[in-house]
Design a protein around this motif. Structure first.
Motif, short mmCIF file in Angstrom:
data_model
loop_
_atom_site.label_atom_id
_atom_site.label_comp_id
_atom_site.label_asym_id
_atom_site.label_seq_id
_atom_site.Cartn_x
_atom_site.Cartn_y
_atom_site.Cartn_z
N GLY A 144 36.33 92.75 -13.15
CA GLY A 144 35.76 91.69 -12.33
C GLY A 144 34.64 92.13 -11.41
N HIS A 145 34.45 93.43 -11.29
CA HIS A 145 33.36 93.95 -10.46
C HIS A 145 32.06 93.95 -11.26
N ASN A 146 31.08 93.21 -10.77
CA ASN A 146 29.83 93.09 -11.48
C ASN A 146 28.84 94.20 -11.15
N THR A 147 29.01 94.82 -9.99
CA THR A 147 28.06 95.84 -9.56
C THR A 147 28.63 97.22 -9.83
N LEU A 148 27.82 98.06 -10.44
CA LEU A 148 28.24 99.41 -10.77
C LEU A 148 27.19 100.39 -10.27
N TYR A 149 27.66 101.51 -9.71
CA TYR A 149 26.79 102.52 -9.13
C TYR A 149 27.09 103.89 -9.75
N TRP A 150 26.06 104.66 -9.94
CA TRP A 150 26.20 106.08 -10.26
C TRP A 150 25.59 106.88 -9.11
N TYR A 151 26.38 107.85 -8.62
CA TYR A 151 25.93 108.75 -7.55
C TYR A 151 26.02 110.19 -8.03
N ARG A 152 25.22 111.02 -7.43
CA ARG A 152 25.34 112.46 -7.60
C ARG A 152 25.68 113.04 -6.23
N GLN A 153 26.68 113.93 -6.20
CA GLN A 153 27.06 114.55 -4.95
C GLN A 153 27.01 116.07 -5.09
N ASN A 154 26.08 116.66 -4.40
CA ASN A 154 26.00 118.12 -4.36
C ASN A 154 26.97 118.66 -3.33
N LEU A 155 27.35 119.89 -3.48
CA LEU A 155 28.36 120.50 -2.62
C LEU A 155 27.94 120.43 -1.15
N GLY A 156 28.80 119.89 -0.33
CA GLY A 156 28.53 119.82 1.10
C GLY A 156 27.59 118.72 1.53
N GLN A 157 27.27 117.82 0.62
CA GLN A 157 26.34 116.73 0.95
C GLN A 157 26.96 115.37 0.64
N LEU A 180 16.63 107.88 -9.98
CA LEU A 180 17.07 108.46 -11.26
C LEU A 180 15.93 109.28 -11.86
N PRO A 181 16.16 110.58 -12.09
CA PRO A 181 15.11 111.42 -12.72
C PRO A 181 14.94 111.03 -14.18
N LYS A 182 14.01 110.16 -14.43
CA LYS A 182 13.94 109.51 -15.73
C LYS A 182 13.47 110.43 -16.85
N ASP A 183 12.96 111.59 -16.50
CA ASP A 183 12.53 112.48 -17.58
C ASP A 183 13.72 113.06 -18.33
N ARG A 184 14.87 113.14 -17.65
CA ARG A 184 16.03 113.75 -18.31
C ARG A 184 17.30 112.93 -18.19
N PHE A 185 17.33 111.99 -17.27
CA PHE A 185 18.52 111.17 -17.05
C PHE A 185 18.30 109.79 -17.65
N SER A 186 19.37 109.25 -18.22
CA SER A 186 19.34 107.87 -18.68
C SER A 186 20.71 107.26 -18.45
N ALA A 187 20.74 105.96 -18.34
CA ALA A 187 22.01 105.27 -18.13
C ALA A 187 21.95 103.94 -18.86
N GLU A 188 23.12 103.47 -19.22
CA GLU A 188 23.20 102.15 -19.84
C GLU A 188 24.50 101.48 -19.44
N ARG A 189 24.47 100.17 -19.45
CA ARG A 189 25.67 99.40 -19.14
C ARG A 189 25.66 98.19 -20.08
N LEU A 190 26.01 98.45 -21.29
CA LEU A 190 26.04 97.40 -22.29
C LEU A 190 27.17 96.42 -21.98
N LYS A 191 26.92 95.16 -22.15
CA LYS A 191 27.90 94.09 -21.94
C LYS A 191 28.35 93.98 -20.49
N GLY A 192 27.70 94.69 -19.60
CA GLY A 192 27.98 94.54 -18.18
C GLY A 192 29.32 95.02 -17.72
N VAL A 193 29.94 95.93 -18.49
CA VAL A 193 31.25 96.45 -18.08
C VAL A 193 31.17 97.97 -17.96
#
Lengths: 116, 111
Positions: free
Chosen positions: A28-41, A60-73
Motif C-alpha cells: 500500500g505504500h506508493n512512495t519508495l526510496y533508495w538511500y546509500r549510507q556510508n560508514l559513520g554518515q 543517482l550517479p547515472k553513469d553506473r547506477f540504474s533503478a527501476e520500479r516496474l508495476k509500482g511495487v
C-alpha cells in the motif's frame, strides 16, 4: 504487518563486477526510496519513486547506477560496474504517497555491499 | 550549500533528559522536520515529526522555534536501550525540497 524487505543482506564483489539489490516495500505504500549510507554518515537519497515514476533521481550517479520500479511495487537498484567507493549500506524505504518531508518512512534492514 | 548540522556525539546517564539539536537553514516552508533512530545493522526508525512549535508523543518531544532554523529532539529519562545514532531529516528549500539527513548524533547512555 510485514516491513520493508531487502535482499540480499550482504554482498561481496570484486570491482568492475555488476551487482543488484532488491526491495519489496510495505503493502500500500506508493512512495519508495533508495538511500546509500556510508560508514559513520547519514543516509544519502539516491532516488525516490512515486508509484512507477522516479520523481527525484538527482543524486543517482547515472553513469553506473540504474533503478527501476516496474508495476509500482518492487524495485531493483543496479550498479554496473561497481567501484571500490561504492562500498556502503544500501537502504530501501517506503511511505504513503507524498513527499518524504511529510510522511514517515519505513526502512528495510539494508544491503551491506563490499567491493574488493 | 544548505545542509543540516548535528553534534557528532553525546553522553548521558540513565534517567536523564537528553536534548539533541539539529541546525538547518533554508528548509522548505511547508515541510516537516523528522527524527530517526538507528541501531547497528538496522535501518533508521521513525521517532517523531513536526512542522512548528512543539510536538510530543509517547517517546519524545520535538521543539521547533519560530524561525525554523533549528529543531531539538528531547528524550525524557533515557535508558541504556536509547544508546543509538539519531538523525534529523529535513527538506531543503533551496535545493528543490531535497531530502537531507544530518550526519547523525551518536548517543551513549551509561548506567
Amino acid at each position: 504487518e510485514a516491513g520493508v524487505v531487502q535482499s540480499p543482506r550482504y554482498k561481496i564483489i570484486e570491482k568492475k563486477q555488476p551487482v543488484a539489490f532488491w526491495c519489496n516495500p510495505i503493502s500500500g505504500h506508493n512512495t519508495l526510496y533508495w538511500y546509500r549510507q556510508n560508514l559513520g554518515q547519514g543516509p544519502e537519497l539516491l532516488i525516490r519513486y512515486e508509484n512507477e515514476e522516479a520523481v527525484d533521481d538527482s543524486q543517482l550517479p547515472k553513469d553506473r547506477f540504474s533503478a527501476e520500479r516496474l508495476k509500482g511495487v518492487d524495485s531493483t537498484l543496479k550498479i554496473q560496474p561497481a567501484e571500490l567507493g561504492d562500498s556502503a549500506v544500501y537502504l530501501c524505504a517506503s511511505s504513503q504517497l507524498g513527499a518524504g518531508g511529510y510522511n514517515e518512512q519505513f526502512f528495510g534492514p539494508g544491503t551491506r555491499l563490499t567491493v574488493l | 550549500l544548505a545542509k543540516t548540522t548535528q553534534p557528532i556525539s553525546m553522553d548521558s546517564y540513565e534517567g536523564q533528559e537528553v536534548n539533541i539539536t539539529c541546525s538547518h537553514n533554508n528548509i522548505a516552508t511547508n515541510d516537516y522536520i523528522t527524527w530517526y533512530q538507528q541501531f547497528p545493522s538496522q535501518g533508521p526508525r521513525f521517532i517523531i515529526q513536526g512542522y512548528k512549535t512543539k510536538v510530543t508523543n509517547e517517546v519524545a518531544s520535538l521543539f521547533i522555534p519560530a524561525d525554523r532554523k533549528s529543531s531539538t529532539l528531547s528524550l525524557p529519562r533515557v535508558s541504556l536501550s536509547d544508546t543509538a545514532v539519531y538523525y534529523c531529516l529535513v527538506a531543503i528549500y533551496n535545493q528543490g525540497g531535497k531530502l537531507i539527513f544530518g550526519q547523525g548524533t551518536e548517543l551513549s547512555v551509561k548506567p
